[in-house]
Each structure stands twice: as C-alpha cells, then as structure tokens.
Design a protein around this motif. Structure first.
Motif, short mmCIF file in Angstrom:
data_model
loop_
_atom_site.label_atom_id
_atom_site.label_comp_id
_atom_site.label_asym_id
_atom_site.label_seq_id
_atom_site.Cartn_x
_atom_site.Cartn_y
_atom_site.Cartn_z
N LEU A 94 0.82 -1.21 0.00
CA LEU A 94 0.00 0.00 0.00
C LEU A 94 0.85 1.26 0.00
O LEU A 94 0.44 2.29 -0.54
N SER A 95 2.05 1.20 0.57
CA SER A 95 2.86 2.40 0.74
C SER A 95 3.87 2.63 -0.38
O SER A 95 4.33 3.75 -0.58
N VAL A 96 4.22 1.57 -1.08
CA VAL A 96 5.30 1.67 -2.06
C VAL A 96 4.77 1.99 -3.46
O VAL A 96 5.52 1.93 -4.42
N GLY A 97 3.52 2.33 -3.59
CA GLY A 97 2.93 2.54 -4.89
C GLY A 97 3.37 3.79 -5.61
O GLY A 97 3.04 3.98 -6.78
N ASN A 98 4.14 4.66 -4.97
CA ASN A 98 4.52 5.93 -5.60
C ASN A 98 5.87 5.79 -6.31
O ASN A 98 6.89 6.30 -5.87
N PHE A 99 5.86 5.07 -7.44
CA PHE A 99 7.05 4.92 -8.25
C PHE A 99 7.14 5.98 -9.33
O PHE A 99 8.13 6.05 -10.06
N GLY A 100 6.12 6.78 -9.49
CA GLY A 100 6.08 7.75 -10.56
C GLY A 100 5.55 7.17 -11.86
O GLY A 100 5.61 7.82 -12.91
N PHE A 101 5.06 5.91 -11.82
CA PHE A 101 4.51 5.26 -13.00
C PHE A 101 3.00 5.12 -12.83
O PHE A 101 2.44 5.39 -11.77
N ASP A 102 2.33 4.66 -13.89
CA ASP A 102 0.89 4.46 -13.76
C ASP A 102 0.61 3.18 -12.98
O ASP A 102 1.52 2.39 -12.70
N LEU A 139 13.32 -12.19 7.66
CA LEU A 139 12.58 -11.30 8.54
C LEU A 139 13.45 -10.14 9.03
O LEU A 139 13.02 -8.97 9.04
N LEU A 140 14.66 -10.46 9.44
CA LEU A 140 15.57 -9.41 9.91
C LEU A 140 15.92 -8.44 8.80
O LEU A 140 16.01 -7.22 9.04
N LEU A 141 16.12 -8.94 7.57
CA LEU A 141 16.44 -8.06 6.45
C LEU A 141 15.27 -7.14 6.13
O LEU A 141 15.45 -5.93 5.93
N GLY A 142 14.07 -7.69 6.08
CA GLY A 142 12.90 -6.87 5.79
C GLY A 142 12.65 -5.81 6.85
O GLY A 142 12.36 -4.65 6.54
N GLY A 143 12.78 -6.20 8.12
CA GLY A 143 12.58 -5.24 9.20
C GLY A 143 13.63 -4.15 9.20
O GLY A 143 13.32 -2.96 9.43
N THR A 144 14.89 -4.51 8.95
CA THR A 144 15.97 -3.52 8.92
C THR A 144 15.77 -2.51 7.80
O THR A 144 15.98 -1.30 7.98
N ALA A 145 15.35 -2.99 6.62
CA ALA A 145 15.11 -2.08 5.50
C ALA A 145 14.02 -1.06 5.83
O ALA A 145 14.14 0.12 5.50
N CYS A 146 12.97 -1.52 6.50
CA CYS A 146 11.89 -0.60 6.88
C CYS A 146 12.35 0.43 7.90
O CYS A 146 11.97 1.61 7.83
N LEU A 147 13.17 0.00 8.85
CA LEU A 147 13.65 0.94 9.87
C LEU A 147 14.61 1.97 9.28
O LEU A 147 14.62 3.14 9.70
N ILE A 148 15.41 1.57 8.31
CA ILE A 148 16.34 2.51 7.68
C ILE A 148 15.57 3.60 6.94
O ILE A 148 16.00 4.76 6.88
N ILE A 149 14.42 3.25 6.39
CA ILE A 149 13.61 4.23 5.66
C ILE A 149 13.27 5.42 6.54
O ILE A 149 13.20 6.57 6.07
N ILE A 150 13.08 5.18 7.83
CA ILE A 150 12.71 6.26 8.75
C ILE A 150 13.78 7.34 8.76
O ILE A 150 13.47 8.54 8.87
N GLU A 196 12.82 12.70 3.10
CA GLU A 196 11.75 12.47 2.13
C GLU A 196 12.15 12.86 0.71
O GLU A 196 11.65 12.29 -0.26
N LYS A 197 13.06 13.80 0.57
CA LYS A 197 13.44 14.25 -0.77
C LYS A 197 14.23 13.18 -1.52
O LYS A 197 14.31 13.21 -2.75
N LEU A 198 14.80 12.23 -0.81
CA LEU A 198 15.52 11.12 -1.46
C LEU A 198 14.53 9.99 -1.76
O LEU A 198 14.63 8.88 -1.23
N SER A 199 13.60 10.28 -2.64
CA SER A 199 12.51 9.33 -2.92
C SER A 199 13.02 8.05 -3.57
O SER A 199 12.47 6.97 -3.33
N ILE A 200 14.07 8.17 -4.38
CA ILE A 200 14.59 6.97 -5.05
C ILE A 200 15.18 6.00 -4.03
O ILE A 200 14.96 4.79 -4.09
N VAL A 201 15.92 6.54 -3.06
CA VAL A 201 16.51 5.69 -2.02
C VAL A 201 15.42 5.02 -1.20
O VAL A 201 15.49 3.82 -0.88
N ILE A 202 14.38 5.79 -0.86
CA ILE A 202 13.27 5.23 -0.08
C ILE A 202 12.58 4.12 -0.86
O ILE A 202 12.25 3.06 -0.30
#
Length: 461
Positions: free
Chosen positions: A268-276, A312-323, A327-333
């Motif tokens: 639900l959150s990752v849908g903003n890729f800039g594509f249709d 599980l640890l990889l997925g959780g770590t990736a989400c925490l790093i996003i915090i 916000e301006k680094l949208s590509i990295v997020i």
C-alpha cells in the motif's frame, strides 16, 4: 464544496473559510484512461472515499473466516473435497460480483470470494507438503508461490487491456471454472487417509504414484500399511496442550502475522514509483519472482529456520532505515521499500513450508489454519496502520520494521525441519524427537521411493 458557495476561491482562502458541504451537482470523472471503475460507478469519493479501503478489509475478513473454517474442515473431511468446494465457491461468487448493482452487495460477494480463497490456499499447501518427499517439498511449495507472482503480473496486463471493472472481474473469475477438471485429477493425501484409518484407499493412491514414477512397492510395505491403526484427528486446542507445541504455535503465529503486516503494508505504501497503476502492479509481481525463487534455494542450503530469520531481519531492517532517510531522497526510499518487500515475499514462502513441516499430521490443518488466521488479521490491520502516518510519518515504518525483527529473533527458538520426516502425532512433539529412519516413520514419510534414483532400493516408502 466550500460554504458560502458564491465566494471566489481566493476570498475563501484569504479569510480561512474552510467550511464545506456535500456537492450539489454530483461528480464528473475523467474516463479517458479508465472507462468504468468501482469508484466512478458507485461514486466512492468525498465522504465515501474510505469505502475502497473498507472493501479491501472486508475481503481480508473473508479470508480470515475461511482460514478458521477450512483449516479444521480439511482435517475432518480431507484436503481434496475442501479444495474442490472452495474452487466452486470462488468461481460462483467472483463471477456473480461482476453483475451487482449495489456496492454493499459487491463487498459481501468479495468477502465470500476471500472465504473460498482461504480454503484453496491452506489445503493446497498441506496437500503438496504431504505428497512430496522432504528433499522436494520446498521446491513444490515455492513453485506455487512463483505462480502467484506471475498471476500478479498477468493481472496488470488484464487490467491494462480491459478498462471496465465488470469485464475485468469476469476475466479474473472465469479461469476458475477450468479447475473443475481437478475432480478427476486431484488426489487425496495418503498421509491423511492413513491417519483416518482408510488404508485401502491410501495403498491404492501410493501404488498409482509408484507406478507413475516407475517404482515398485513391496507386499511387505503394503501389509504394514494395512496394519496401521486409525488416528483420531486433533483440534486447535491440541496446539497448546504441550509446552513445545505451544511455543512453536505462538512463534509461528507471530511470524505469519508480521509477514502479512509488512507485505500488505508495503504494497500500500510503495505505490509511488512515478509510474501508472498498471506498471506499478507489474513491478510488484516481478519483484516477487526472484524473491520466491531465492527462498526456494535458501531453504535447501541454509535450512528453514535460518532462512526464515534472515529474511525477517532483512525486511525489518530495510523498513527501519527508511525512517532515517529524508523524504526528498525518494529513489533511495523506494529502493529500500522494494528490498523490504523482496525480503517479506521470500519470508512468506519460507513460513508456508516451515509451518507445514512443524505441525503434526493430525493437527497440521489446524496449525496452518491458525497461522493463516493471524496473517489475515494483519491484512485487515495494514490499511489502518498506514492511516497513522497523518500523526507522524515514521509510525507506519516503525511498526513494519520492528515486527519482523522481533519475529526473526524468535525464529531461533524453533527446531530445524529440513530433511526430516513429517511428524504424525502430537505426542511426538512432547520432548520426544521425531523419528528419522524407524520403519513406521518411513512408512509415513512422504513416499520417499517416489523420488529415489534407479540405484536405490524401491521397497522403501
């Protein structure tokens, strides 16, 4: 629309007149790209906008109810009849949803489609796990998950070609009718038949499987099958009777919960890729294919427990790093979010295999059904957690990140099941190790001769 309506918008903004009222003249939609949608046909905008999310939660509620009902039912009447009934229900309700004239009727039918979908997902998983041998179980299970990812990509193409939601609903439901041929092709689980005392039918299916794989079952083995005693099915209460089973059940339920929470939350959150929307859907499906395939090999090389924990640890770590990313680094997020979804999809595949191998045969459906029920609860909660972003942008990702890390650490308290015979009785889990070579265990150990090479003995089962 703003009140009073006879003021120009500049004056309304200047004086802070932000009172609104319902639109008096209805709505006008842009139909240049999409001819007919649920939103445009049922006016799901303004004060009805949230009903689109509610509809998704209602669908998840149907899967939750189906998990509660079809899990125990599969243990009682068999895996095959439940799958066949679920296919019929999924086709009927899905096809009927294309012709409704009321949105609330549509939501009810979508709930029933989810109800039927749960019966297919759970029983298909268990049936596959109980038919193939330990060395092939991961490949067989995850191959189905890869097909799921391919289905997501096909859905994007169908949605792009059919710009009418009713036609899309029909196109997505109609293929289920082809599965009526399963009534002749789909076999019952011989392990379940033996547990229920239906030895003759189990022997017949095993002989057919051995013949197809050019193997021979000796008369001694068949005679031993005849002497097997009927085993009474368990229930969900049995999952908590012994300390070991209770620990395994609670940890696996948490693993499934956090997997679903992050999987649907990121979707639900990752849908903003800039594509249709169609290209976004295609990307979501494409990301899952390497994720599923990668998990297929990781469970074979690193085992179920380590693979589950790492993903599980990889997925959780990736989400925490996003915090911590501006916000301006949208590509990295976006890249981090895709990594999180990749890891979560991989973890999802592993937990299906792990759960099927962890619970004993007599309560395997109950165990998988309970785990699936917790994952559906997470699916219902995921949209609600995303709403918390209006209070602070970091809250959703903090939840999505912390949950998998906790679940990954708890995985180290589970036993490894790779290459081991499936457990048949609940008492085997009460501090009694699983047999791995005893004659009776070999008798019920996934028909290993069906996968042995030509140089190996063909009298073992």
């Amino acid at each position: 629309m703003y009140t009073p309506v006879d003021w120009d918008i500049e004056s309304i903004r200047r004086y802070g007149l932000n009172d609104t009222e319902d639109c008096r003249s209805g709505w006008v939609y842009d139909t240049s790209q999409q001819k007919s949608t649920l939103v445009t046909e049922f006016d799901l905008v303004c004060n009805r906008k949230e009903q689109t999310d509610i509809c998704q939660s209602i669908y998840m509620l149907g899967i939750l109810i189906g998990s509660v009902i079809f899990g125990p039912l599969g243990d009682r009447i068999g895996r095959r009849p439940v799958i066949l009934i679920s296919i019929l229900l999924m086709f009927s309700f899905g096809f009927g949803a294309a012709f409704v004239e009321d949105f609330y009727v549509f939501m009810v039918l979508r709930c029933l489609v989810g109800f039927a979908t749960a019966g297919i997902l759970i029983n298909n998983l268990v049936l596959v796990a109980e038919w193939v041998g330990p060395s092939q179980r991961a490949y067989a299970t995850i191959t189905g998950h890869v097909c799921f990812a391919v289905g997501l990509m096909v859905l994007a193409g169908m949605g792009y070609a059919l710009r009418n939601w009713r036609l899309l609903q029909i196109a997505c439901s109609a293929p289920s009718a082809l599965l009526v041929f399963y009534i002749w092709l789909l076999p019952e689980s011989p392990r379940w038949l033996l547990a229920k005392g239906k030895n003759e039918k189990a022997k017949e299916l095993l002989q057919k499987a051995a013949h197809m794989n050019k193997r021979v079952l000796s008369e001694d083995v068949l005679q031993q099958l005849q002497e097997e005693k009927q085993t009474k099915s368990g229930n969900m209460i049995d999952l908590f009777r012994t300390p070991t089973l209770r620990k395994h059940t609670l940890i696996m339920c948490l693993v499934w919960f956090v997997n679903a929470l992050v999987y649907y939350g990121l979707s639900l959150s990752v849908g903003n890729f800039g594509f249709d929307i169609y290209l976004t859907q295609l990307i979501f499906g494409a990301v899952e294919i390497p994720a599923r395939l990668g998990s297929m090999f990781s469970v074979q090389f690193f085992g179920r427990k380590l693979s589950q924990a790492i993903y599980l640890l990889l997925g959780g770590t990736a989400c925490l790093i996003i915090i911590a990313i501006p916000e301006k680094l949208s590509i990295v997020i976006t890249v981090l979010a895709v990594i999180g979804k990749f890891a979560t999809a991989s973890s999802y595949s592993v937990c299906y295999i792990y759960a099927a191998e962890l619970f004993p045969t007599v309560i395997r459906q109950n165990g998988v059904g309970l785990c699936s029920m917790t994952s559906r609860l997470a699916g219902i909660m995921a949209p609600l957690i995303s709403i918390l972003e209006k209070y602070h942008p970091a809250i959703p990702m903090a939840v999505y990140g912390s949950g998998p890390i906790i679940g990954g650490l708890l995985c180290f308290f589970l036993p490894e099941t790779q290459g081991r015979d499936l457990q048949d009785h609940t008492f085997e889990d009460n501090d009694i190790p699983r047999s791995n070579g005893l004659p009776k265990s070999q008798l019920l150990s996934d028909s290993q001769t069906l996968h042995e090479g030509p140089d190996e003995k063909s009298t073992r089962l």
